[in-house]
Design a protein around this motif. Sequence first.
Motif, mmCIF file in Angstrom:
data_model
loop_
_atom_site.group_PDB
_atom_site.id
_atom_site.type_symbol
_atom_site.label_atom_id
_atom_site.label_comp_id
_atom_site.label_asym_id
_atom_site.label_seq_id
_atom_site.Cartn_x
_atom_site.Cartn_y
_atom_site.Cartn_z
ATOM 1 N N LEU A 48 0.846 -1.183 0.000
ATOM 2 C CA LEU A 48 0.000 0.000 0.000
ATOM 3 C C LEU A 48 0.884 1.237 0.000
ATOM 4 C CD1 LEU A 48 -2.631 -1.048 2.701
ATOM 5 C CD2 LEU A 48 -2.876 -1.163 0.218
ATOM 6 N N LEU A 49 0.412 2.295 -0.659
ATOM 7 C CA LEU A 49 1.225 3.508 -0.820
ATOM 8 C C LEU A 49 1.058 4.418 0.403
ATOM 9 C CD1 LEU A 49 0.459 4.148 -4.593
ATOM 10 C CD2 LEU A 49 2.396 2.927 -3.596
ATOM 11 N N LEU A 50 1.463 3.909 1.556
ATOM 12 C CA LEU A 50 1.263 4.601 2.817
ATOM 13 C C LEU A 50 2.368 5.625 3.064
ATOM 14 C CD1 LEU A 50 0.277 1.508 4.975
ATOM 15 C CD2 LEU A 50 -1.255 3.180 3.914
ATOM 16 N N PRO A 51 2.022 6.789 3.601
ATOM 17 C CA PRO A 51 3.029 7.829 3.874
ATOM 18 C C PRO A 51 4.189 7.336 4.727
ATOM 19 C CG PRO A 51 0.828 8.750 4.059
ATOM 20 C CD PRO A 51 0.644 7.280 3.874
ATOM 21 N N THR A 116 -3.773 -1.664 -7.527
ATOM 22 C CA THR A 116 -2.982 -2.294 -8.582
ATOM 23 C C THR A 116 -2.150 -1.280 -9.358
ATOM 24 O OG1 THR A 116 -4.853 -2.149 -10.103
ATOM 25 C CG2 THR A 116 -4.567 -4.226 -8.917
ATOM 26 N N GLY A 117 -2.558 -0.015 -9.335
ATOM 27 C CA GLY A 117 -1.828 1.022 -10.064
ATOM 28 C C GLY A 117 -1.262 2.065 -9.134
ATOM 29 N N ILE A 118 -0.643 3.069 -9.742
ATOM 30 C CA ILE A 118 -0.206 4.253 -9.015
ATOM 31 C C ILE A 118 -1.058 5.412 -9.512
ATOM 32 C CG2 ILE A 118 1.670 5.915 -8.683
ATOM 33 C CD1 ILE A 118 3.620 3.578 -8.823
ATOM 34 N N TYR A 119 -1.853 5.976 -8.607
ATOM 35 C CA TYR A 119 -2.710 7.115 -8.921
ATOM 36 C C TYR A 119 -2.228 8.256 -8.034
ATOM 37 C CZ TYR A 119 -5.128 2.791 -10.054
ATOM 38 O OH TYR A 119 -5.412 1.518 -10.500
ATOM 39 N N CYS A 120 -1.494 9.166 -8.633
ATOM 40 C CA CYS A 120 -0.690 10.125 -7.878
ATOM 41 C C CYS A 120 -0.822 11.521 -8.475
ATOM 42 C CB CYS A 120 0.780 9.680 -7.919
ATOM 43 S SG CYS A 120 1.962 10.856 -7.237
ATOM 44 N N VAL A 148 10.671 3.806 -14.237
ATOM 45 C CA VAL A 148 10.492 2.433 -14.711
ATOM 46 C C VAL A 148 11.842 1.801 -15.008
ATOM 47 C CG1 VAL A 148 9.569 1.007 -16.580
ATOM 48 C CG2 VAL A 148 8.166 2.828 -15.580
ATOM 49 N N GLN A 149 12.715 2.540 -15.669
ATOM 50 C CA GLN A 149 14.048 2.033 -15.992
ATOM 51 C C GLN A 149 14.869 1.743 -14.734
ATOM 52 O OE1 GLN A 149 16.336 2.428 -19.465
ATOM 53 N NE2 GLN A 149 14.638 0.973 -19.499
ATOM 54 N N GLU A 150 14.689 2.572 -13.701
ATOM 55 C CA GLU A 150 15.422 2.362 -12.448
ATOM 56 C C GLU A 150 15.014 1.057 -11.783
ATOM 57 O OE1 GLU A 150 15.557 4.360 -8.010
ATOM 58 O OE2 GLU A 150 15.474 5.712 -9.738
ATOM 59 N N VAL A 151 13.729 0.735 -11.838
ATOM 60 C CA VAL A 151 13.250 -0.489 -11.211
ATOM 61 C C VAL A 151 13.575 -1.716 -12.066
ATOM 62 C CG1 VAL A 151 11.206 -1.719 -10.378
ATOM 63 C CG2 VAL A 151 11.451 0.734 -9.961
ATOM 64 N N ASP A 152 13.426 -1.592 -13.380
ATOM 65 C CA ASP A 152 13.731 -2.710 -14.288
ATOM 66 C C ASP A 152 14.215 -2.142 -15.617
ATOM 67 O OD1 ASP A 152 13.881 -4.933 -15.931
ATOM 68 O OD2 ASP A 152 12.002 -5.813 -15.213
ATOM 69 N N SER A 153 15.515 -2.164 -15.828
ATOM 70 C CA SER A 153 16.107 -1.546 -17.025
ATOM 71 C C SER A 153 15.741 -2.279 -18.302
ATOM 72 C CB SER A 153 17.634 -1.498 -16.885
ATOM 73 O OG SER A 153 18.169 -2.807 -16.741
ATOM 74 N N TRP A 221 5.093 -6.053 -9.551
ATOM 75 C CA TRP A 221 5.988 -4.945 -9.223
ATOM 76 C C TRP A 221 5.651 -4.402 -7.840
ATOM 77 C CZ3 TRP A 221 8.829 -1.552 -12.998
ATOM 78 C CH2 TRP A 221 9.115 -2.246 -14.193
ATOM 79 N N SER A 222 6.668 -3.958 -7.117
ATOM 80 C CA SER A 222 6.439 -3.268 -5.854
ATOM 81 C C SER A 222 5.988 -1.845 -6.156
ATOM 82 C CB SER A 222 7.717 -3.236 -5.011
ATOM 83 O OG SER A 222 7.588 -2.287 -3.962
ATOM 84 N N ARG A 223 4.757 -1.537 -5.804
ATOM 85 C CA ARG A 223 4.269 -0.178 -6.058
ATOM 86 C C ARG A 223 4.990 0.840 -5.176
ATOM 87 N NH1 ARG A 223 -1.328 0.994 -5.289
ATOM 88 N NH2 ARG A 223 -1.233 -0.403 -3.507
ATOM 89 N N ILE A 224 5.358 0.441 -3.967
ATOM 90 C CA ILE A 224 6.107 1.333 -3.088
ATOM 91 C C ILE A 224 7.436 1.711 -3.742
ATOM 92 C CG2 ILE A 224 7.458 1.385 -0.957
ATOM 93 C CD1 ILE A 224 4.683 1.987 -0.310
ATOM 94 N N GLU A 225 8.174 0.718 -4.224
ATOM 95 C CA GLU A 225 9.470 0.977 -4.855
ATOM 96 C C GLU A 225 9.319 1.857 -6.089
ATOM 97 O OE1 GLU A 225 13.292 -1.487 -6.750
ATOM 98 O OE2 GLU A 225 11.403 -2.537 -6.298
ATOM 99 N N LEU A 226 8.327 1.555 -6.922
ATOM 100 C CA LEU A 226 8.131 2.308 -8.154
ATOM 101 C C LEU A 226 7.651 3.722 -7.867
ATOM 102 C CD1 LEU A 226 8.137 2.350 -11.230
ATOM 103 C CD2 LEU A 226 5.834 1.364 -11.189
ATOM 104 N N CYS A 227 6.741 3.888 -6.906
ATOM 105 C CA CYS A 227 6.245 5.227 -6.573
ATOM 106 C C CYS A 227 7.367 6.094 -6.011
ATOM 107 C CB CYS A 227 5.095 5.118 -5.580
ATOM 108 S SG CYS A 227 4.250 6.685 -5.278
ATOM 109 N N ALA A 228 8.213 5.515 -5.163
ATOM 110 C CA ALA A 228 9.353 6.262 -4.628
ATOM 111 C C ALA A 228 10.304 6.668 -5.749
ATOM 112 C CB ALA A 228 10.082 5.435 -3.578
#
Length: 308
Positions: A48-51, A116-120, A148-153, A221-228
């Motif tokens: 979850l995209l928790l603060p 399932t997505g990132i809504y930001c 995206v490239q940082e998480v999976d090049s 994919w880890s949404r936390i990792e990708l959102c960060a």
Amino acid sequence: MVSGTKIAEDLHVSRSEVWRLVQQLRQVGVDIAGHPATGYRLQAAPDLLLPDMLSPLLRGTIFSDRIHHYYKVGSTNDVAMEAASDGEPEGSVFLAEQQTAGRGRGAHQWHSAESTGIYCSVVLRPVLPPSEILILSLAAGLAVYEAVQEVDSRVVPDLKWPNDLLINRKKFCGILTEMNAEATRVRYLVIGIGMNVNHAGFPGELKTVATSLRLETGTEWSRIELCAALLKSLDREYWHLMDDPAARDSILQRFQERSSSARGKLVEVAENGGFEGITEGLDSRGFLTVRTGQGLRTVLSGTVKVKE
């Protein structure tokens, strides 16, 4: 396993209240095994995209201090615009696990499946005239690409002017930039980013035009990792544009290098009655130029469709 009695004692609540809280956590995706008779065990931390989970990953950025999280909201852009109107400071982030009225460019709806997505959406107050905001929107696209490239090049997104990112010619991310401005200055703006991350499929006609990172890679994919990664990348792009006079040219060049359709593609433009032509890159303001039979035309706001 931890017994319900032990949890109740630690929290100073009844065992029935522990059961109610466990059920609430399960409803928002927390994997908890067990029941009142045997006790409980946390199987896995929720994605979850928790603060509290994001803030430590964003130290040193403009986005680390004011992260607002919602389990369900109409549109993060609507919430962010209203908050900005009420004085919400620059760098505020609005995240939702689900949107019931997500929006894209041109009043299109955005399919926002739960968790399932990132809504930001982020609030910015750049010292820029309104005419410069397209460049910032293009920079946001670059920020998504870099995240995206940082998480999976191995995943190479394709930028489509002005606000989409594709994989294998299907859209997985859209950007919506809205602002409140005077003639010569921006009061505030909101950049909204909707990204399909772990969607396993799409309803109806979306199946032919939409995709997700999970569908393209076969992995969660880890949404936390990708959102960060996204917010850190957006922070870099923003301050690059604010502080470096050469940033504009860099953004335009990098956008065109990462777009298969910015140059040399036959496109159909739904603007001023519609026209077709071959793309010839972006002009100095960030608008797409198209060579037609009547000469070079500049696309200001119309939808651009690449003709295969």
